[in-house]
Design a protein around this motif. Structure first.
Motif, PDB file in Angstrom:
ATOM      1  N   ARG A 106       0.836  -1.209   0.000  1.00  0.00           N
ATOM      2  CA  ARG A 106       0.000   0.000   0.000  1.00  0.00           C
ATOM      3  C   ARG A 106       0.870   1.259   0.000  1.00  0.00           C
ATOM      4  N   GLU A 107       1.952   1.243   0.775  1.00  0.00           N
ATOM      5  CA  GLU A 107       2.870   2.386   0.801  1.00  0.00           C
ATOM      6  C   GLU A 107       3.463   2.625  -0.584  1.00  0.00           C
ATOM      7  N   ILE A 108       3.831   1.515  -1.261  1.00  0.00           N
ATOM      8  CA  ILE A 108       4.400   1.630  -2.610  1.00  0.00           C
ATOM      9  C   ILE A 108       3.384   2.249  -3.558  1.00  0.00           C
ATOM     10  N   GLY A 109       2.094   1.837  -3.426  1.00  0.00           N
ATOM     11  CA  GLY A 109       1.037   2.399  -4.279  1.00  0.00           C
ATOM     12  C   GLY A 109       0.859   3.885  -4.070  1.00  0.00           C
ATOM     13  N   ILE A 110       0.895   4.314  -2.814  1.00  0.00           N
ATOM     14  CA  ILE A 110       0.738   5.748  -2.512  1.00  0.00           C
ATOM     15  C   ILE A 110       1.894   6.545  -3.105  1.00  0.00           C
ATOM     16  N   GLY A 139       3.607  10.267  -7.743  1.00  0.00           N
ATOM     17  CA  GLY A 139       4.617  10.607  -8.734  1.00  0.00           C
ATOM     18  C   GLY A 139       5.995  10.010  -8.536  1.00  0.00           C
ATOM     19  N   ALA A 140       6.137   9.096  -7.577  1.00  0.00           N
ATOM     20  CA  ALA A 140       7.457   8.477  -7.392  1.00  0.00           C
ATOM     21  C   ALA A 140       7.797   7.630  -8.617  1.00  0.00           C
ATOM     22  N   PRO A 141       8.951   7.840  -9.259  1.00  0.00           N
ATOM     23  CA  PRO A 141       9.303   7.072 -10.464  1.00  0.00           C
ATOM     24  C   PRO A 141       9.632   5.619 -10.111  1.00  0.00           C
ATOM     25  N   ARG A 142       9.608   4.773 -11.116  1.00  0.00           N
ATOM     26  CA  ARG A 142       9.900   3.344 -10.930  1.00  0.00           C
ATOM     27  C   ARG A 142      11.317   3.138 -10.395  1.00  0.00           C
ATOM     28  N   GLY A 143      12.241   3.979 -10.890  1.00  0.00           N
ATOM     29  CA  GLY A 143      13.634   3.861 -10.444  1.00  0.00           C
ATOM     30  C   GLY A 143      13.802   4.135  -8.965  1.00  0.00           C
ATOM     31  N   ALA A 144      12.994   5.049  -8.411  1.00  0.00           N
ATOM     32  CA  ALA A 144      13.093   5.375  -6.990  1.00  0.00           C
ATOM     33  C   ALA A 144      12.651   4.196  -6.134  1.00  0.00           C
ATOM     34  N   ILE A 145      11.551   3.541  -6.543  1.00  0.00           N
ATOM     35  CA  ILE A 145      11.074   2.369  -5.808  1.00  0.00           C
ATOM     36  C   ILE A 145      12.092   1.242  -5.900  1.00  0.00           C
ATOM     37  N   LEU A 146      12.583   1.016  -7.120  1.00  0.00           N
ATOM     38  CA  LEU A 146      13.574  -0.040  -7.331  1.00  0.00           C
ATOM     39  C   LEU A 146      14.829   0.231  -6.506  1.00  0.00           C
ATOM     40  N   GLY A 147      15.310   1.471  -6.532  1.00  0.00           N
ATOM     41  CA  GLY A 147      16.523   1.840  -5.814  1.00  0.00           C
ATOM     42  C   GLY A 147      16.384   1.710  -4.316  1.00  0.00           C
ATOM     43  N   GLN A 148      15.180   2.029  -3.796  1.00  0.00           N
ATOM     44  CA  GLN A 148      14.977   1.961  -2.351  1.00  0.00           C
ATOM     45  C   GLN A 148      15.150   0.539  -1.832  1.00  0.00           C
ATOM     46  N   PHE A 149      14.499  -0.419  -2.509  1.00  0.00           N
ATOM     47  CA  PHE A 149      14.548  -1.792  -1.997  1.00  0.00           C
ATOM     48  C   PHE A 149      15.914  -2.454  -2.257  1.00  0.00           C
ATOM     49  N   ILE A 150      16.557  -2.104  -3.372  1.00  0.00           N
ATOM     50  CA  ILE A 150      17.921  -2.603  -3.585  1.00  0.00           C
ATOM     51  C   ILE A 150      18.865  -2.020  -2.543  1.00  0.00           C
ATOM     52  N   LEU A 191       4.710  -2.972  -9.461  1.00  0.00           N
ATOM     53  CA  LEU A 191       3.335  -2.885  -8.963  1.00  0.00           C
ATOM     54  C   LEU A 191       2.604  -1.695  -9.592  1.00  0.00           C
ATOM     55  N   ARG A 192       1.359  -1.941 -10.025  1.00  0.00           N
ATOM     56  CA  ARG A 192       0.538  -0.840 -10.557  1.00  0.00           C
ATOM     57  C   ARG A 192      -0.070  -0.077  -9.391  1.00  0.00           C
ATOM     58  N   PRO A 193      -0.066   1.260  -9.440  1.00  0.00           N
ATOM     59  CA  PRO A 193      -0.555   2.068  -8.315  1.00  0.00           C
ATOM     60  C   PRO A 193      -1.961   1.669  -7.863  1.00  0.00           C
ATOM     61  N   GLU A 228      -3.600  -1.165  -8.130  1.00  0.00           N
ATOM     62  CA  GLU A 228      -3.623  -2.470  -7.467  1.00  0.00           C
ATOM     63  C   GLU A 228      -2.974  -2.377  -6.093  1.00  0.00           C
ATOM     64  N   ALA A 229      -1.934  -1.574  -6.004  1.00  0.00           N
ATOM     65  CA  ALA A 229      -1.241  -1.435  -4.723  1.00  0.00           C
ATOM     66  C   ALA A 229      -2.116  -0.720  -3.700  1.00  0.00           C
ATOM     67  N   LEU A 230      -2.883   0.277  -4.158  1.00  0.00           N
ATOM     68  CA  LEU A 230      -3.744   1.031  -3.235  1.00  0.00           C
ATOM     69  C   LEU A 230      -4.908   0.177  -2.731  1.00  0.00           C
ATOM     70  N   ARG A 231      -5.326  -0.817  -3.525  1.00  0.00           N
ATOM     71  CA  ARG A 231      -6.421  -1.683  -3.119  1.00  0.00           C
ATOM     72  C   ARG A 231      -5.969  -2.787  -2.161  1.00  0.00           C
ATOM     73  N   HIS A 232      -4.629  -2.973  -2.074  1.00  0.00           N
ATOM     74  CA  HIS A 232      -4.104  -4.072  -1.263  1.00  0.00           C
ATOM     75  C   HIS A 232      -4.343  -3.808   0.217  1.00  0.00           C
ATOM     76  N   GLU A 233      -4.797  -4.809   0.920  1.00  0.00           N
ATOM     77  CA  GLU A 233      -5.029  -4.712   2.367  1.00  0.00           C
ATOM     78  C   GLU A 233      -3.945  -5.498   3.108  1.00  0.00           C
TER      79      GLU A 233
END
Length: 425
Positions: free
Chosen positions: A333-337, A342-353, A416-418, A420-425
């Motif tokens: 859910r945090e990733i979806g938000i 506007g967080a780019p894909r590279g930022a999400i990828l970079g954070q977890f790596i 993850l698509r935003p 789908e991520a926002l709907r995740h519980e």
């Protein structure tokens, strides 16, 4: 998003689950520490064996009886050869015709024949040796088990690199006298001066004329190189071993540069004396060949230890993958938000790596510290010797593990698509 912001988000994510992060780091720590420490143990055992071999003397050549040879015609042992066990010195083994079926013993005459300025100009001395192991010696109610009771001649001391620290070396004409190792001196005589004292072996008294300089233990073989008594060969054969063949002949070359030449010369002489036409009934080895064989075997041993330890690194990497997958699932859910604002894909990828790399790097650094500290202690009788390359390799592998095993969970989070991520519980 700048790299510093990516790192800040990564550290905040790790801080939210401190226990989980600590346990994941512990897996990498154990893996890196185990690699460094086990490689150090393997290297330490190799160094200990090298020192033990070097203590035998760089110019020395050892001749022993072969258990598989003996090809050639028959022939006597010669006068002074010692004959069969139980016979007096000087008895000939006799003559026989036809092919021999047994390897011939090494004899006193063989040792004497090797010191020949014409046929063996590279040989300085040849010392006949008989051994009796695990002998009990006593002195005024105190007993000690001696690992080696050696009967030989005075030339054995320089050939085997045995240095007398107190007293003196016995002469060829001395009777029941002995030079003892430092461990024997300590066990039997304590702090008293051992020179001039008399120890009893098998009911026979030997007068101590010298004490050897401490040479140290052979950790790999778990034996004490200083638990030794060296006495004239005539006295030892008379009281302990009998008058059979020699256990060894220790040859000293005139210089380290002519060891190979000396080995060839003694081989030729013994081939002629033993009538060898096919397989020799003796073995000739020098310290260089032993050193080479030991180095090769210990290299394999060290690689094996490192490979076993590397398995724990692999397990630690799998643990990172598991934890990061759980983290991605929990923070969907945090990733979806973040992606929705506007967080780019590279930022999400970079954070977890970055999270996976920080875990593995922290574990790697702590593992290096643990491995270095562990190497300060003696392990199973071996003093570990750190291999600097193992530190760099283990640390580099730990970082690579973070990047490799963290890339799959990071890729999953970035895809993850935003909605789908926002709907995740």
């Amino acid at each position: 998003m700048s790299p510093f912001e990516v790192l800040r988000f990564a550290l905040r994510g790790l801080g939210a689950n401190k226990m989980r992060s600590a346990l994941t780091t512990l897996g990498i720590l154990i893996g890196v520490g185990a690699v460094i420490l086990l490689v150090a143990v393997g290297n330490g055992s190799s160094e200990a064996i090298k020192k033990s071999i070097q203590r035998l003397g760089a110019n020395s050549i050892t001749i022993t009886k072969s258990t598989t040879g003996g090809g050639g015609g028959g022939g006597g042992g010669g006068v002074g050869g010692g004959g069969f066990r139980g016979g007096p010195p000087g008895m000939s083994t006799g003559q026989s015709s036809g092919p021999r079926t047994q390897a011939r013993d090494l004899t006193m005459a063989d040792a004497a024949a090797l010191v020949d300025e014409v046929n063996a100009p590279s040989v300085k001395s040849a010392s006949p040796v008989v051994n009796s192991s695990q002998v009990t010696a006593t002195y005024e109610g105190t007993s000690a088990t001696i690992d080696q009771f050696v009967g030989t001649t005075p030339s054995y001391f320089p050939a085997a690199n045995k240095v007398v620290q107190q007293g003196a070396v016995f002469s060829a004409d001395d009777g029941k006298v002995a030079v003892i190792g430092s461990s024997v001196a300590e066990e039997l005589f304590g702090r008293s001066n051992a020179v001039g004292q008399r120890l009893t072996v098998s009911g026979i008294r030997f007068t101590v004329v010298g004490v050897l300089k401490e040479s140290g233990s052979s950790s790999f073989a778990f034996t004490d190189a200083d638990s030794v008594v060296i006495a004239p060969i005539a006295a030892v054969r008379e009281t302990l071993t009998g008058y059979g063949g020699l256990d060894q002949i220790v040859v000293e070359a005139r210089d380290s540069d002519v060891v190979d030449a000396a080995q060839a010369e003694v081989t030729d002489i013994l081939n002629q004396r033993h009538d060898i036409t096919s397989t020799p009934d003796f073995q000739v080895t020098n310290q260089a060949s032993i050193q080479s064989a030991v180095t090769e075997s210990n290299r394999t041993f060290t690689v094996l230890l490192g490979a076993v330890a590397a398995i724990s690194l692999l397990v630690g990497g799998i643990g990172i993958t598991n934890i990061m997958l759980v983290t991605v699932t929990e923070r969907t859910r945090e990733i979806g938000i973040r992606k929705a604002i506007g967080a780019p894909r590279g930022a999400i990828l970079g954070q977890f790596i970055a999270e996976a790399t920080v875990l593995s790097l922290l574990g790697g650094v702590l593992g290096v510290v643990a491995g270095v500290i562990g190497s300060r202690f003696t392990i199973v009788g071996v003093k570990p010797v750190i291999v600097p390359s193992s530190i760099l390799l283990a640390l580099g592998v730990s970082v690579a593990i973070g990047l490799f095993f963290g890339s799959m969970p990071a890729g999953r989070a970035a895809k993850l698509r935003p909605i789908e991520a926002l709907r995740h519980e």
